[in-house]
Design a protein around this motif. Structure first.
Motif, PDB file in Angstrom:
ATOM      1  N   UNK A 147       9.203  37.374  83.095  1.00 33.57           N
ATOM      2  CA  UNK A 147       9.307  37.914  84.254  1.00 33.57           C
ATOM      3  C   UNK A 147       9.807  36.726  85.113  1.00 33.57           C
ATOM      4  N   UNK A 148      10.992  35.410  84.626  1.00 32.58           N
ATOM      5  CA  UNK A 148      10.911  34.415  85.595  1.00 32.58           C
ATOM      6  C   UNK A 148      12.780  34.653  85.671  1.00 32.58           C
ATOM      7  N   UNK A 149      12.887  35.687  84.613  1.00 34.77           N
ATOM      8  CA  UNK A 149      14.205  35.517  84.429  1.00 34.77           C
ATOM      9  C   UNK A 149      15.636  36.547  85.960  1.00 34.77           C
ATOM     10  N   UNK A 165      18.669  40.417  82.131  1.00 34.59           N
ATOM     11  CA  UNK A 165      17.149  40.704  81.533  1.00 34.59           C
ATOM     12  C   UNK A 165      17.740  40.959  80.447  1.00 34.59           C
ATOM     13  N   UNK A 166      18.536  42.618  80.547  1.00 34.03           N
ATOM     14  CA  UNK A 166      18.531  43.213  79.888  1.00 34.03           C
ATOM     15  C   UNK A 166      20.103  42.760  78.286  1.00 34.03           C
ATOM     16  N   UNK A 167      20.358  41.520  78.891  1.00 37.53           N
ATOM     17  CA  UNK A 167      21.063  40.633  77.776  1.00 37.53           C
ATOM     18  C   UNK A 167      20.432  39.703  76.551  1.00 37.53           C
ATOM     19  N   UNK A 175      10.695  22.753  71.560  1.00 41.13           N
ATOM     20  CA  UNK A 175      10.279  23.862  71.595  1.00 41.13           C
ATOM     21  C   UNK A 175       9.174  23.800  72.751  1.00 41.13           C
ATOM     22  N   UNK A 176       8.861  25.107  73.008  1.00 41.12           N
ATOM     23  CA  UNK A 176       7.945  25.644  74.533  1.00 41.12           C
ATOM     24  C   UNK A 176       6.264  25.952  73.979  1.00 41.12           C
ATOM     25  N   UNK A 177       5.713  24.955  74.112  1.00 43.19           N
ATOM     26  CA  UNK A 177       4.466  24.797  72.983  1.00 43.19           C
ATOM     27  C   UNK A 177       3.587  25.871  73.842  1.00 43.19           C
ATOM     28  N   UNK A 178       3.077  26.585  73.033  1.00 46.52           N
ATOM     29  CA  UNK A 178       2.063  27.755  72.890  1.00 46.52           C
ATOM     30  C   UNK A 178       2.536  28.604  73.702  1.00 46.52           C
ATOM     31  N   UNK A 179       4.091  28.928  73.047  1.00 52.11           N
ATOM     32  CA  UNK A 179       5.090  30.020  73.808  1.00 52.11           C
ATOM     33  C   UNK A 179       4.133  31.518  74.715  1.00 52.11           C
ATOM     34  N   UNK A 180       3.451  32.224  73.065  1.00 49.74           N
ATOM     35  CA  UNK A 180       2.845  32.775  73.336  1.00 49.74           C
ATOM     36  C   UNK A 180       2.493  33.349  74.582  1.00 49.74           C
ATOM     37  N   UNK A 181       1.796  32.477  74.775  1.00 48.55           N
ATOM     38  CA  UNK A 181       0.436  32.581  76.055  1.00 48.55           C
ATOM     39  C   UNK A 181       1.508  32.541  77.238  1.00 48.55           C
ATOM     40  N   UNK A 182       2.518  32.069  77.470  1.00 49.51           N
ATOM     41  CA  UNK A 182       3.404  31.513  78.485  1.00 49.51           C
ATOM     42  C   UNK A 182       4.850  32.613  78.732  1.00 49.51           C
ATOM     43  N   UNK A 183       5.015  33.914  77.723  1.00 50.13           N
ATOM     44  CA  UNK A 183       6.400  34.025  77.577  1.00 50.13           C
ATOM     45  C   UNK A 183       6.452  35.015  78.492  1.00 50.13           C
TER      46      UNK A 183
END
Length: 277
Positions: free
Chosen positions: A128-130, A135-137, A115-123
């Protein structure tokens, strides 16, 4: 969390690995021995390659793997020289088909346990780094799919291990900006049908379990009457969250902060060192 495996070798029925083994992936979906969670029932997926197709096939479903009759039928019918399978235990995102692994882009398949911990904080920052062209995929909402598209952004199709190192470094830097001490825990697998790339890493150096098979040629010498070893061939290879059978000498644990690249008959081990792009 989740359990996964990847196989390459002589074409075999998916059923042999998914259902028939002593501790098959279906058994692990109910009775995982080494996983963070014993039961992994929030969906599953399989992906496989066929010689006549440029794009890998997938079957994903939000049902528990143990109750899907269509999976059993498909696993009997499908033979492949390279396939992957994943059973999911959801963390911060819902159980839905688009969140089931493996994720696909072109010839590439990707799976993740952890997991990415506390994912909602960093999502938001991570999405935006993609690369905008990718991104559309993105179809689902899970952290694992974002990891895949970040790796693609940083060059997965050219230098897979380096791209995953860059992906991890960006996630860790983003998490720490948000005050998250140990942002990431993962074992991941990426394949393009020619190579299997597997990585075991976590920010706190307490990663989920990951193993690979030892030489099938050596195993055939140790167990000459075992039909499962014969049919897979001398160059067969498995990387997986936990062993399928209790055979002494069959498995080796992948160490912390390590990457493995299996291509043809060669298996390369290397240190895994995250580095910002």
């Amino acid at each position: 969390m989740c359990r996964w495996l990847a196989y390459k070798g002589n074409p075999v029925q998916l059923e042999a690995v998914l259902f028939r083994a002593q501790h098959s992936l279906i058994d692990q979906s109910l009775h995982s021995r080494l996983g963070h969670t014993t039961t992994n029932g929030d969906g599953f997926g399989v992906g496989w390659y066929a010689p006549a197709s440029d794009t890998p096939f997938r079957y994903r479903c939000v049902q528990p793997a143990w109750s899907d009759r269509n999976l059993r039928e498909a696993a009997r019918a499908i033979r492949s020289p390279l396939f992957v399978a994943h059973i999911r235990a959801a963390t911060d995102t819902p159980a839905q088909e688009t969140n089931c692994h493996p994720f696909r882009y072109g010839r590439w398949l990707f799976m993740h346990n952890g997991l990415i911990r506390e994912y909602p904080k960093v999502r938001r920052d991570l999405m935006l780094a993609i690369d905008p062209a990718l991104f559309a995929s993105v179809e689902g909402s899970t952290d694992s799919e974002v990891m895949f598209f970040l790796a693609l952004t940083f060059g997965l199709q050219v230098e897979p291990v380096q791209a995953i190192e860059r992906m991890v470094a960006v996630i860790e830097a983003t998490g720490r900006r948000h005050g998250i001490e140990h942002p990431l825990n993962m074992t991941v697998c990426a394949t393009d049908g020619e190579q299997i790339v597997a990585v075991r890493y976590s920010s706190e150096t307490e990663s989920r379990s990951l193993f690979h098979s030892n030489s099938f040629r050596h195993l055939r010498e140790l167990y000459p009457d075992d039909p499962r070893i014969k049919v897979a061939g001398d160059d067969a290879f498995l990387v997986l969250s936990e062993p399928l059978v209790d055979l002494p000498g069959a498995w080796q644990e992948i160490p912390e902060s390590a990457a493995l690249v299996a291509r043809g008959s060669s298996v390369e081990h290397r240190a895994f060192t995250p580095a910002l792009p």
